[in-house]
Design an enzyme around this catalytic site. Structure first.
Site, PDB file in Angstrom:
ATOM      1  CB  THR A 338      -0.958  -0.167   1.126  1.00 56.01           C
ATOM      2  OG1 THR A 338      -1.918   1.179   1.198  1.00 56.01           O
ATOM      3  CG2 THR A 338      -0.168   0.004   2.359  1.00 56.01           C
ATOM      4  CG  HIS A 391       4.597 -11.704  17.111  1.00 54.83           C
ATOM      5  ND1 HIS A 391       5.915 -12.189  16.605  1.00 54.83           N
ATOM      6  CD2 HIS A 391       5.138 -10.870  18.268  1.00 54.83           C
ATOM      7  CE1 HIS A 391       6.965 -11.992  17.484  1.00 54.83           C
ATOM      8  NE2 HIS A 391       6.503 -11.244  18.352  1.00 54.83           N
TER       9      HIS A 391
END
Length: 420
Positions: A338, A391
């Protein structure tokens, strides 16, 4: 009489909002003609007629939420354009005396309990009355009409709404005060605008990602000097040879692909108790549109050269701008890029595009004074990079190394261009 229903749109789409009717009551249409534009959470799609005929009734209005299988209009195969349906013609013909007497009895004896149909579509009502009933949240089957033929008209709906309001006014004062306080939420003028289907979905998915994923963001900066020099050096020859401009996005796309090959967990996703490691590189490129952010996908970016990437990004961007994106343009990405820099963003923390586990945020290029390896100071065009990652799959060490590898590839882009 046949019905036009919302068809199966795609595996992941079961509902939408009527954005625009492309026909009106009385129009003659042919099989395959588009009749309505439907806004879904991903793209706008057209619903086509499955038979030829004349539109006799618009059942659902623009702005209505609909699901697969819902009836949105009625069509008469034998009708004439601009005419009325055979059902309406029958309803307006002179009826036998017995039926007239029965209708008159209903008018004269309103206290008698009417037999109501459980199916709202069985109620005879004008399109305007149906629309008014939806606006006022009134059940058509509960409305008493003064029409001898039993047809519900807008004034009947308004009368029913007035009666309902009078009943509400007779409720205890405490409840009425509570309602008044709810209406006076703001002391100054406001405007309420219904969120589009796409904006509702974007909001829902962004919240879901933050609730479900263990999202972290790591940052770095890249010296864009070499990329900018290379573009300046090759831009004319590149356009002459390939017919497209050499932009920044092809460099970032190829750098991302190179880094993903070295760090495959950034190109994976979680499915239950399994990690799905993808051996292909379909890179999503976030594009801002009037309706909200969409992420069309550059397929097999590893197999495209720089010109192929630029050409594909250009095509997808034009389709997004012209509202021509199809479902297959948006599905199946493995990683997203992006570019907030196009709007002047200096730094941001992009949110994951689930079920992907990584997204790279590009930002504005600004000249800054940088200390060079020989301790001299030079003005360099610098860009901050942000990598958001899940994560649950990716450790911090791996995420940092992934972003460093992208930085290295961009600061020495000549090999990247040749290998790409």
């Amino acid at each position: 009489m046949n019905e036009i229903k919302i068809p199966e749109l795609a595996e992941s789409i079961t509902e939408g909002t009527i954005a625009e009717w492309l026909v009106k009551k009385g129009d003659k249409i042919e099989k395959g003609d588009p009749v309505v534009e439907l806004e879904t959470d991903k793209v706008n799609v057209e619903v086509n007629a499955e038979i030829s005929g004349v539109i006799t009734e618009i059942v659902r209005e623009e702005g209505d939420d609909v699901e697969v299988g819902d009836v949105i209009a009625k069509i008469n195969e034998n009708g004439e354009a601009g005419g009325t349906s055979s059902e309406e013609e029958e309803a307006t013909k002179e009826e036998p005396k017995e039926k007239k007497a029965e209708a008159a009895e209903k008018v004269e004896s309103p206290e008698k309990e009417e037999v109501k149909s459980d199916n709202k579509s069985d109620v005879i009502a004008s399109p305007a009355a149906r629309k008014r009933a939806r606006e006022l949240n009134i059940d058509l089957s509960s409305i008493r009409t003064q029409d001898p033929l039993g047809r519900v008209r807008p004034e009947d709906v308004d009368a029913a709404a007035k009666g309902a309001n009078e009943k509400k006014e007779s409720k205890p004062a405490k409840k009425e005060e509570a309602k008044k306080s709810e209406k006076k939420e703001f002391d100054k003028p406001v405007e309420r605008v219904k969120m589009s289907r796409r904006r509702q979905t974007i909001a829902k998915r962004l919240v879901e990602v933050q609730q479900e994923a263990a999202m972290l963001t790591t940052f770095n900066e890249v010296d864009m000097t070499s990329v900018m020099n290379l573009r300046k050096e090759r831009k004319d020859k590149f356009v002459d040879k390939h017919g497209v401009k050499l932009g920044f996005m092809s460099f970032f796309t190829k750098a991302v692909v190179g880094a993903l090959k070295e760090f495959p967990l950034l190109n994976a996703e979680i499915q239950g108790n399994e990690l799905v490691l993808k051996k292909f590189y379909d890179i999503g490129i976030a594009v801002s549109t009037e309706e909200g952010l969409v992420v069309p996908v550059v397929r097999d970016a590893d197999r495209l050269d720089f010109a192929g990437v630029e050409r594909e990004i250009g095509n997808l961007g034009n389709k997004a701008k012209n509202k021509e994106l199809q479902m297959n343009d948006l599905q199946g990405g493995t990683f997203t890029i992006t570019n907030g820099g196009t709007f002047g963003s200096m730094l941001s923390t992009p949110i994951l595009n689930a079920p992907q586990v990584g997204i790279l945020g590009m930002h504005n290029i600004q000249k800054r004074a940088m200390v060079m390896p020989d301790d001299t100071i030079e003005v360099r065009p610098m860009m901050y990079l942000a990598l958001s990652y899940d994560h649950r799959i990716v450790d911090g060490k791996e995420a940092v190394q992934f972003l460093v590898r992208i930085k290295q590839l961009l600061e020495d882009p000549y090999d990247l261009l040749l290998e790409g």
